[in-house]
Design an enzyme around this catalytic site. Structure first.
Site, PDB file in Angstrom:
ATOM      1  N   HIS A 196       0.793  -1.227   0.000  1.00 22.84           N
ATOM      2  CA  HIS A 196       0.000   0.000   0.000  1.00 22.84           C
ATOM      3  C   HIS A 196       0.830   1.283   0.000  1.00 22.84           C
ATOM      4  O   HIS A 196       0.274   2.369  -0.017  1.00 22.84           O
ATOM      5  CB  HIS A 196      -0.917   0.031   1.225  1.00 22.84           C
ATOM      6  CG  HIS A 196      -0.170   0.246   2.510  1.00 22.84           C
ATOM      7  ND1 HIS A 196       0.517  -0.762   3.119  1.00 22.84           N
ATOM      8  CD2 HIS A 196       0.036   1.350   3.260  1.00 22.84           C
ATOM      9  CE1 HIS A 196       1.096  -0.296   4.215  1.00 22.84           C
ATOM     10  NE2 HIS A 196       0.834   0.985   4.319  1.00 22.84           N
TER      11      HIS A 196
HETATM   12  N1  UDP Z   1      -2.553  -5.512   9.368  1.00 22.17           N
HETATM   13  C1  UDP Z   1      -3.828  -5.953   9.649  1.00 22.17           C
HETATM   14  N2  UDP Z   1      -4.618  -6.385   8.621  1.00 22.17           N
HETATM   15  C2  UDP Z   1      -4.202  -6.399   7.323  1.00 22.17           C
HETATM   16  C3  UDP Z   1      -2.885  -5.944   7.044  1.00 22.17           C
HETATM   17  C4  UDP Z   1      -2.097  -5.494   8.078  1.00 22.17           C
HETATM   18  O1  UDP Z   1      -4.233  -5.983  10.809  1.00 22.17           O
HETATM   19  O2  UDP Z   1      -4.963  -6.797   6.437  1.00 22.17           O
HETATM   20  C5  UDP Z   1      -1.728  -5.020  10.472  1.00 22.17           C
HETATM   21  C6  UDP Z   1      -0.376  -5.676  10.601  1.00 22.17           C
HETATM   22  O3  UDP Z   1      -0.450  -6.821  11.410  1.00 22.17           O
HETATM   23  C7  UDP Z   1       0.465  -4.579  11.228  1.00 22.17           C
HETATM   24  C8  UDP Z   1      -0.171  -3.308  10.736  1.00 22.17           C
HETATM   25  O4  UDP Z   1      -1.445  -3.661  10.230  1.00 22.17           O
HETATM   26  O5  UDP Z   1       0.356  -4.632  12.633  1.00 22.17           O
HETATM   27  C9  UDP Z   1       0.672  -2.674   9.670  1.00 22.17           C
HETATM   28  O6  UDP Z   1       0.016  -1.607   9.153  1.00 22.17           O
HETATM   29  P1  UDP Z   1       0.348  -0.964   7.742  1.00 22.17           P
HETATM   30  O7  UDP Z   1       0.967  -1.979   6.868  1.00 22.17           O
HETATM   31  O8  UDP Z   1      -0.895  -0.299   7.282  1.00 22.17           O
HETATM   32  O9  UDP Z   1       1.326   0.213   8.093  1.00 22.17           O
HETATM   33  P2  UDP Z   1       2.889   0.381   8.228  1.00 22.17           P
HETATM   34  O10 UDP Z   1       3.350  -0.543   9.298  1.00 22.17           O
HETATM   35  O11 UDP Z   1       3.484   0.100   6.899  1.00 22.17           O
HETATM   36  O12 UDP Z   1       3.050   1.810   8.602  1.00 22.17           O
END
Ligand code: UDP
Length: 358
Positions: A203
């Protein structure tokens, strides 16, 4: 102290779920949801599943460019901060909500506490990197997940006090890991066998906003071995639809596209995956903690320790590199990284100490 916590997106709800409980034992917390992630699958599910208190205020600000979104958040936060007069503001991670919360508070001389301070990809084309750097320089208390993060802050001579507390997301991951390991029903629900499928997330703006990069992402997904479970972030779904590429993925045999999953189901699927393919920050470290190899669809990462430990491979959007990374063997060991599952308590202790110094 009265603490104004500003959150707005999925990983921030998860981080706040770790800290909010222990924080409220000793302080008054006012939880503000900016609205950056507003639909149920990215927001409400995390409050219910992880027991985060309902927001006290909702700003309802989403969409637009990073600049306009941050500006609208700042404008909405100013009267709120004037009204509530908090003793400190608490922000997490690296989103527009982080920067708006930090700048809005700092402009009113409200001390800013930044959790997950010091992370750097050293890639200034990432909006997250700008938000991290600026929030760190606004903060009075910088709570780091790792020694590398603290070293980054020292190199930048930040003005605030730096402490290594560990990673609050690890607290949540460790709490749910035993249940996730036992939950073999999660892969069965997708008709896949434990250890025999890939879990995919993508994403990041750098991968989905530019049509050429999005095309490369689709090409890479089509080159990966199936079965694959791909919970589609709304931003990615929208870009695929706009680019006329969603059909290509829908038509791919063995690829299951789902809505974004709740934390518990996602965590179960992650624990039983053969490997995780992702451009997420949080998912890279969750894969490491679960002992699941990670292939990262970015040229750089802030979570360098997972790469150094041999469990995470940066492949950007290069299909041959991704396939080679999937075939790579992994070290028998996984040194503990990012703390022991008690980072949230250390955050609250650091906030207590800040109160004593005030
Ligand atoms: N996550 C979730 N459901 C999903 C995909 C990711 O609960 O379908 C959780 C994942 O376990 C992690 C968090 O969302 O804890 C990560 O969020 P994201 O990838 O949006 O953000 P980033 O960490 O890249 O800032």
């Amino acid at each position: 102290m009265k603490i104004l916590t500003v959150v707005g997106n999925r990983p921030q709800f998860i981080k706040a779920a770790a800290v909010s409980g222990p924080l409220r034992e000793r302080h008054e917390e006012v939880l503000v949801h900016t609205g950056q992630h507003h639909d149920d699958s990215l927001s409400r599910v995390f409050f219910t599943e992880l027991g985060l208190a309902r927001p006290d205020r909702e700003l309802g600000i989403a969409g637009g460019s990073n600049t306009s979104q941050t500006a609208r958040m700042l404008a909405a936060l100013e009267p709120l901060i004037d009204e509530l007069r908090p003793d400190a503001a608490l922000v997490y991670g690296d989103t527009n909500s982080t920067l708006a919360g930090a700048l809005g508070a700092a402009q009113t001389h409200t001390p800013v506490v930044h959790v997950e301070a010091g992370m750097r990809s050293f890639d200034r084309t990432m909006p997250e990197e700008l938000n991290r750097v600026l929030s760190d320089h606004l903060a009075e208390l910088l709570l780091c997940p790792s020694e590398v993060a603290a070293k980054n802050l020292k190199a930048e001579s930040v003005a605030g006090r730096v402490e290594v507390v560990g990673d609050v997301m690890v607290d949540v991951a460790m709490r749910w890991a035993p249940a996730a390991r036992e939950d073999v029903a999660a892969p069965a629900a997708y008709d896949v066998a434990p250890g025999a499928y890939l879990l995919l997330t993508a994403h990041r703006a750098g991968n989905v906003d530019d049509p050429a990069r999005l095309g490369m992402l689709v090409k890479l997904v089509r080159a990966l071995p199936v079965p694959i479970i791909f919970p589609l972030h709304p931003r990615t779904r929208a870009r695929l639809q706009d680019g006329g590429l969603l059909g290509q993925l829908e038509a791919l045999d063995g690829l299951q596209l789902t809505e974004p999953l709740g934390y518990v189901e996602f965590s179960s699927l992650l624990h039983h995956a053969r490997a995780v393919v992702t451009d997420s920050g949080g998912v890279q470290k969750e894969a490491y903690l679960a002992g699941v190899p990670c292939v990262t669809l970015r040229p750089s990462t802030e979570w360098v320790e997972t790469v150094d430990a041999g469990w995470n491979t940066l492949v950007d959007l290069d299909p041959p590199l991704a396939l080679a990374a999937l075939d790579r063997s992994h070290p028998g060991e996984r040194p503990p990284l990012y703390g022991d599952g008690h980072a949230a308590e250390r955050c609250v202790e650091a906030i207590d100490a800040m109160e004593m110094r005030a």
